[in-house]
Scaffold this motif. Structure first.
Motif, PDB file in Angstrom:
ATOM      1  N   GLY A 118      12.741  18.037  -9.157  1.00 47.60           N
ATOM      2  CA  GLY A 118      12.884  19.039 -10.043  1.00 47.60           C
ATOM      3  C   GLY A 118      11.757  19.684 -10.856  1.00 47.60           C
ATOM      4  N   LEU A 119      10.584  19.288 -10.366  1.00 46.92           N
ATOM      5  CA  LEU A 119       9.404  19.503 -11.225  1.00 46.92           C
ATOM      6  C   LEU A 119       8.916  20.783 -10.982  1.00 46.92           C
ATOM      7  CD1 LEU A 119       6.985  16.242 -10.115  1.00 46.92           C
ATOM      8  CD2 LEU A 119       8.336  16.729 -12.257  1.00 46.92           C
ATOM      9  N   ALA A 140       0.812  -1.224  -0.119  1.00 45.02           N
ATOM     10  CA  ALA A 140       0.150   0.192  -0.189  1.00 45.02           C
ATOM     11  C   ALA A 140       0.884   1.186  -0.136  1.00 45.02           C
ATOM     12  CB  ALA A 140      -1.144   0.061   1.133  1.00 45.02           C
ATOM     13  N   HIS A 141       1.842   1.244   0.691  1.00 45.68           N
ATOM     14  CA  HIS A 141       2.882   2.424   0.965  1.00 45.68           C
ATOM     15  C   HIS A 141       3.477   2.712  -0.471  1.00 45.68           C
ATOM     16  CE1 HIS A 141       5.299   5.266   2.842  1.00 45.68           C
ATOM     17  NE2 HIS A 141       6.465   4.726   2.353  1.00 45.68           N
ATOM     18  N   THR A 142       3.986   1.522  -1.205  1.00 44.61           N
ATOM     19  CA  THR A 142       4.702   1.650  -2.362  1.00 44.61           C
ATOM     20  C   THR A 142       3.619   2.188  -3.429  1.00 44.61           C
ATOM     21  OG1 THR A 142       6.020  -0.329  -1.990  1.00 44.61           O
ATOM     22  CG2 THR A 142       5.572   0.311  -4.369  1.00 44.61           C
ATOM     23  N   LYS A 143       2.272   1.730  -3.532  1.00 44.73           N
ATOM     24  CA  LYS A 143       1.554   2.244  -4.463  1.00 44.73           C
ATOM     25  C   LYS A 143       1.143   3.792  -4.278  1.00 44.73           C
ATOM     26  CE  LYS A 143      -0.567  -2.131  -5.667  1.00 44.73           C
ATOM     27  NZ  LYS A 143      -2.078  -2.738  -5.719  1.00 44.73           N
ATOM     28  N   ALA A 144       1.281   4.283  -2.873  1.00 39.40           N
ATOM     29  CA  ALA A 144       0.778   5.595  -2.568  1.00 39.40           C
ATOM     30  C   ALA A 144       1.828   6.396  -3.045  1.00 39.40           C
ATOM     31  CB  ALA A 144       0.650   5.698  -0.994  1.00 39.40           C
ATOM     32  N   VAL A 145       3.087   6.085  -2.704  1.00 40.98           N
ATOM     33  CA  VAL A 145       4.441   7.014  -3.237  1.00 40.98           C
ATOM     34  C   VAL A 145       4.741   6.918  -4.475  1.00 40.98           C
ATOM     35  CG1 VAL A 145       7.048   6.438  -2.978  1.00 40.98           C
ATOM     36  CG2 VAL A 145       5.836   6.276  -1.011  1.00 40.98           C
ATOM     37  N   ASP A 146       4.413   5.777  -5.191  1.00 42.52           N
ATOM     38  CA  ASP A 146       4.683   5.690  -6.633  1.00 42.52           C
ATOM     39  C   ASP A 146       3.565   6.730  -7.185  1.00 42.52           C
ATOM     40  OD1 ASP A 146       6.201   4.656  -8.855  1.00 42.52           O
ATOM     41  OD2 ASP A 146       4.568   3.246  -9.233  1.00 42.52           O
ATOM     42  N   SER A 147       2.446   6.574  -6.919  1.00 42.67           N
ATOM     43  CA  SER A 147       1.481   7.538  -7.615  1.00 42.67           C
ATOM     44  C   SER A 147       1.844   8.961  -7.166  1.00 42.67           C
ATOM     45  CB  SER A 147      -0.071   7.194  -6.821  1.00 42.67           C
ATOM     46  OG  SER A 147      -1.109   7.870  -7.302  1.00 42.67           O
ATOM     47  N   LEU A 148       2.098   9.184  -5.996  1.00 40.86           N
ATOM     48  CA  LEU A 148       2.405  10.859  -5.643  1.00 40.86           C
ATOM     49  C   LEU A 148       3.529  11.135  -6.467  1.00 40.86           C
ATOM     50  CD1 LEU A 148       1.651  10.731  -1.829  1.00 40.86           C
ATOM     51  CD2 LEU A 148       0.349  11.671  -3.887  1.00 40.86           C
ATOM     52  N   LEU A 149       4.609  10.301  -6.675  1.00 44.71           N
ATOM     53  CA  LEU A 149       5.628  10.995  -7.323  1.00 44.71           C
ATOM     54  C   LEU A 149       5.528  11.112  -8.994  1.00 44.71           C
ATOM     55  CD1 LEU A 149       8.488   8.280  -6.256  1.00 44.71           C
ATOM     56  CD2 LEU A 149       8.355  10.565  -5.644  1.00 44.71           C
ATOM     57  N   ASN A 200      -6.761   9.901 -13.979  1.00 49.01           N
ATOM     58  CA  ASN A 200      -6.837   8.668 -13.196  1.00 49.01           C
ATOM     59  C   ASN A 200      -6.649   8.729 -11.920  1.00 49.01           C
ATOM     60  OD1 ASN A 200      -7.178   6.982 -15.514  1.00 49.01           O
ATOM     61  ND2 ASN A 200      -4.918   6.382 -16.063  1.00 49.01           N
ATOM     62  N   GLU A 201      -7.120   9.993 -11.227  1.00 50.08           N
ATOM     63  CA  GLU A 201      -7.229   9.762  -9.874  1.00 50.08           C
ATOM     64  C   GLU A 201      -7.987   8.618  -9.165  1.00 50.08           C
ATOM     65  OE1 GLU A 201      -6.818  14.041 -11.261  1.00 50.08           O
ATOM     66  OE2 GLU A 201      -8.017  12.376 -11.893  1.00 50.08           O
ATOM     67  N   ALA A 202      -9.222   8.550  -9.794  1.00 53.18           N
ATOM     68  CA  ALA A 202     -10.011   7.555  -9.219  1.00 53.18           C
ATOM     69  C   ALA A 202      -9.437   6.297  -9.253  1.00 53.18           C
ATOM     70  CB  ALA A 202     -11.429   7.573  -9.939  1.00 53.18           C
ATOM     71  N   PHE A 203      -8.901   5.730 -10.424  1.00 52.41           N
ATOM     72  CA  PHE A 203      -8.060   4.454 -10.774  1.00 52.41           C
ATOM     73  C   PHE A 203      -7.287   4.362  -9.597  1.00 52.41           C
ATOM     74  CE2 PHE A 203      -4.568   2.427 -12.591  1.00 52.41           C
ATOM     75  CZ  PHE A 203      -5.062   1.019 -12.903  1.00 52.41           C
ATOM     76  N   TYR A 215       2.564  12.195  -9.891  1.00 52.02           N
ATOM     77  CA  TYR A 215       1.338  13.197  -9.789  1.00 52.02           C
ATOM     78  C   TYR A 215       0.973  13.686 -11.057  1.00 52.02           C
ATOM     79  CZ  TYR A 215      -1.247  17.289  -8.914  1.00 52.02           C
ATOM     80  OH  TYR A 215      -2.051  18.321  -8.765  1.00 52.02           O
ATOM     81  N   GLU A 216       1.796  14.181 -12.044  1.00 55.68           N
ATOM     82  CA  GLU A 216       1.439  14.850 -13.213  1.00 55.68           C
ATOM     83  C   GLU A 216       0.818  13.677 -14.154  1.00 55.68           C
ATOM     84  OE1 GLU A 216       5.260  16.567 -13.997  1.00 55.68           O
ATOM     85  OE2 GLU A 216       4.195  18.606 -13.998  1.00 55.68           O
TER      86      GLU A 216
END
Length: 604
Positions: free
Chosen positions: A498-499, A222-231, A241-244, A233-234
């Motif tokens: 650097g985003l 769960a933590h991995t998916k959260a971090v991957d998704s937030l990294l 795909n926020e709902a996905f 973000y763009e």
């Protein structure tokens, strides 16, 4: 991106994970603690002192209760109760607390020192692993494993040494007092109750550990998916795909919830069984003590002492299930971190490797180099070429032809399967990796920056560089004016990866960083691909100036950036199709000439 499967550090839940035995994990921890052997010995002495004082309290109460069999109103009663009871009892209680705090003060340095050493060693080892490992890893799960491992060191030491061992010492002292002071049945009842309690606790805890371990695996996922998704973000926003992403995260949380519910249910079962054993043991002890008082074999003070002993023993034992579970979990977490430390280095220095000894601009040679990330898919097929000392060789070709792989091999992120790569006549595999990487500077195609200031990111090319040197590099990379125009100047934060900067700004920071490093070998991997034409021409002149008298590998898609190279290699499918200068290749009317004509006409 994970191209070759998932790492062992983040195996999917339910997959078998190779684990060391608990004793083996504990054995690996001990050398880190034994660096502070003086503090370890002192802490054990203070722990034993605290337990002796603790066991002395019921004995004192017995003597005081028996000594109070005096006539009411007697002056001796007034002397015995307030002076003897309060001072002696308070003194022993104070001694227990004092020894305990002294133990914590003395041992904290050893605990924190061991945690620091292991965490640092793990961090250094992860940096020493190959690029393949870091392409395959899942950052969120791996950092979670390290975090839990470091926390597990403190828990393991605290629970195992200062709870389990301390309680066993107290049990031995109490059993000795009971066996000597009364009949042996008091010791046997206590021992049988403790044996039943410990056996039940260990068996049930071993059974329910699987649920706790499963919960931790789902927590990491769960933590991995959260971090991957937030990294990313763009990317999430680009495709709406926020709902996905929320659904994927919620599925992990649901599995985590179910695993934790199982863990909590089995914990309640454990606690109920423990309380039943404690209750039976207490009733048996107090029944025998009460019978002893009635029969005249024991005094009222003896009854008080037995009751006090049982309370002192069963209060810490009441938490034995929790303590044992935490110890097992800490061992599991620590073993996961040791597993990371045990990851073998795919690329390692040869025994006795010496630092690279090369002239100011060493020649670079690829000699019949064969390489594949995966044996089933060769990338380079017998590549041979030379970059003469102080010269520039450009490599062009379609995507997937193996151009960027040349840079990765030169940096020795991977080892080749066949052939040889030399720097200044020295085989890349015979010298230290650190000395090779000190001699090479790269502007990569995909620039990733630290979430820090612009100045920090530029100065990263040469830590310790002065502000004037940083600004000079920024001016050469044509980014100084932009930095100066921002409200915070060189203290401007660039954001995660650097985003906060545009692609061109990030690329110019990367160019400035490499110019500041000023190495004898330069690699430009699509170094100006994110720049507009005007800035590209201006920076191209700076790069050509920086490459003067340096051995340079120029990897490009835009052919206009390579026309001045001393030699141009045209690659396709891992082989060199053509080589020569720009005019020679145009005159040959081959693949290069076709690419040039397409780009000049505005095609791809």
């Amino acid at each position: 991106m994970r191209r070759y499967g998932e790492s062992a550090a983040s195996s999917p839940p339910g997959a078998p994970v190779a684990r060391s035995s608990d004793w083996a994990t504990l054995g690996r921890l001990l050398p880190y603690l034994w660096q502070y052997k003086g503090r370890v010995v002192a802490a054990i002495v203070f722990m034993v002192g605290a337990k002796l004082a603790n066991v002395g309290v019921p004995v004192l109460l017995k003597n005081l209760v028996d000594a109070m069999a005096l006539q009411p109103g007697s002056p001796a009663t007034l002397l015995a109760v307030p002076v003897g009871l309060l001072l002696a009892y308070g003194g022993l209680r104070l001694s227990t607390s004092l020894f305990t705090e002294l133990r914590e003060i003395v041992f904290s340095k050893a605990t924190q020192g061991a945690a620091r050493s292991i965490a640092l060693q793990t961090f250094e080892h992860l940096h020493a692993l190959s690029l393949r490992f870091h392409l395959e890893r899942q950052t969120g799960g791996m950092t979670r494993d390290i975090e839990r491992g470091v926390r597990g060191i403190e828990s393991l030491i605290s629970f195992s040494l200062f709870n389990i061992v301390a309680t066993l010492i107290e049990v031995l002292l109490v059993l000795t007092v009971l066996a000597v002071q009364f009949d042996v049945w008091f010791a046997w009842i206590t021992l049988i109750a403790l044996a039943c309690y410990i056996t039940y606790t260990v068996l049930v805890t071993e059974w329910r550990t699987q649920f706790r371990r499963q919960a931790n695996e789902f927590d990491s996922v769960a933590h991995t998916k959260a971090v991957d998704s937030l990294l990313n973000y763009e990317t999430v926003k680009y495709f709406n795909n926020e709902a996905f992403e929320a659904q994927r995260y919620d599925e992990s949380l649901q599995r985590l919830r179910q695993a934790r519910l199982k863990s909590q249910t089995t914990l309640s079962l454990l606690n109920a069984g423990q309380q039943l054993i404690i209750a039976v043991g207490l009733v048996a002890m107090l029944w025998r003590a009460t019978q002893g008082v009635v029969d005249g074999r024991m005094t009222l003070g003896d009854l008080v002492m037995v009751n006090a002993f049982m309370i002192q023993l069963y209060i810490p034992l009441n938490f034995l299930g929790v303590i044992y579970r935490e110890i097992k979990q800490s061992l599991t977490d620590l073993d996961k971190m040791f597993t990371l430390m045990d990851k073998e280095r795919e690329v390692a220095d040869a025994p006795g490797a010496q630092p690279l000894v090369a002239p100011q601009a060493p020649a670079v040679r690829f000699e019949a180099v064969h390489f594949a990330y995966d044996p089933a898919r060769p990338i380079l097929r017998g590549i041979s070429f030379e970059i003469p000392a102080g010269k520039t060789v450009a490599v062009v070709g379609p995507s997937g032809s193996g151009k960027s792989t040349l840079a990765r091999l030169l940096f020795r992120f991977y080892d080749i399967q066949q052939g040889r790569i030399t720097l200044g006549g020295q085989d890349l595999r015979s010298v230290t990796q650190a000395s090779v990487r000190r001699a090479i500077g790269i502007v990569p195609q995909d620039t990733v920056l630290f979430n820090d200031t612009v100045e920090y990111n530029i100065a990263y090319g040469r830590p310790g560089a002065s502000r004037a040197e940083v600004e000079a590099a920024a001016q050469a990379a044509r980014i100084h004016d932009f930095i100066a125009s921002t409200p915070q100047g060189y203290a401007t934060m660039v954001g995660e990866r650097g985003l906060k900067l545009s692609g061109g700004e990030k690329q110019r920071v990367a160019i400035a960083r490499t110019l500041l490093k000023n190495p004898p070998i330069l690699i430009f991997d699509e170094a100006t691909s994110a720049l507009d034409s005007a800035n590209e021409r201006a920076i191209q002149a700076e790069l050509q100036s920086a490459a003067q008298n340096k051995t340079t590998l120029l990897i490009a898609h835009r052919l206009s950036t390579v026309v001045d190279a001393h030699e141009i290699l045209v690659m396709e499918a891992g082989t060199i199709l053509e080589r020569g200068t720009h005019p020679q290749l145009l005159a040959a009317q081959g693949r290069y000439a076709q690419m040039w004509a397409l780009q000049q006409s505005g095609g791809e």
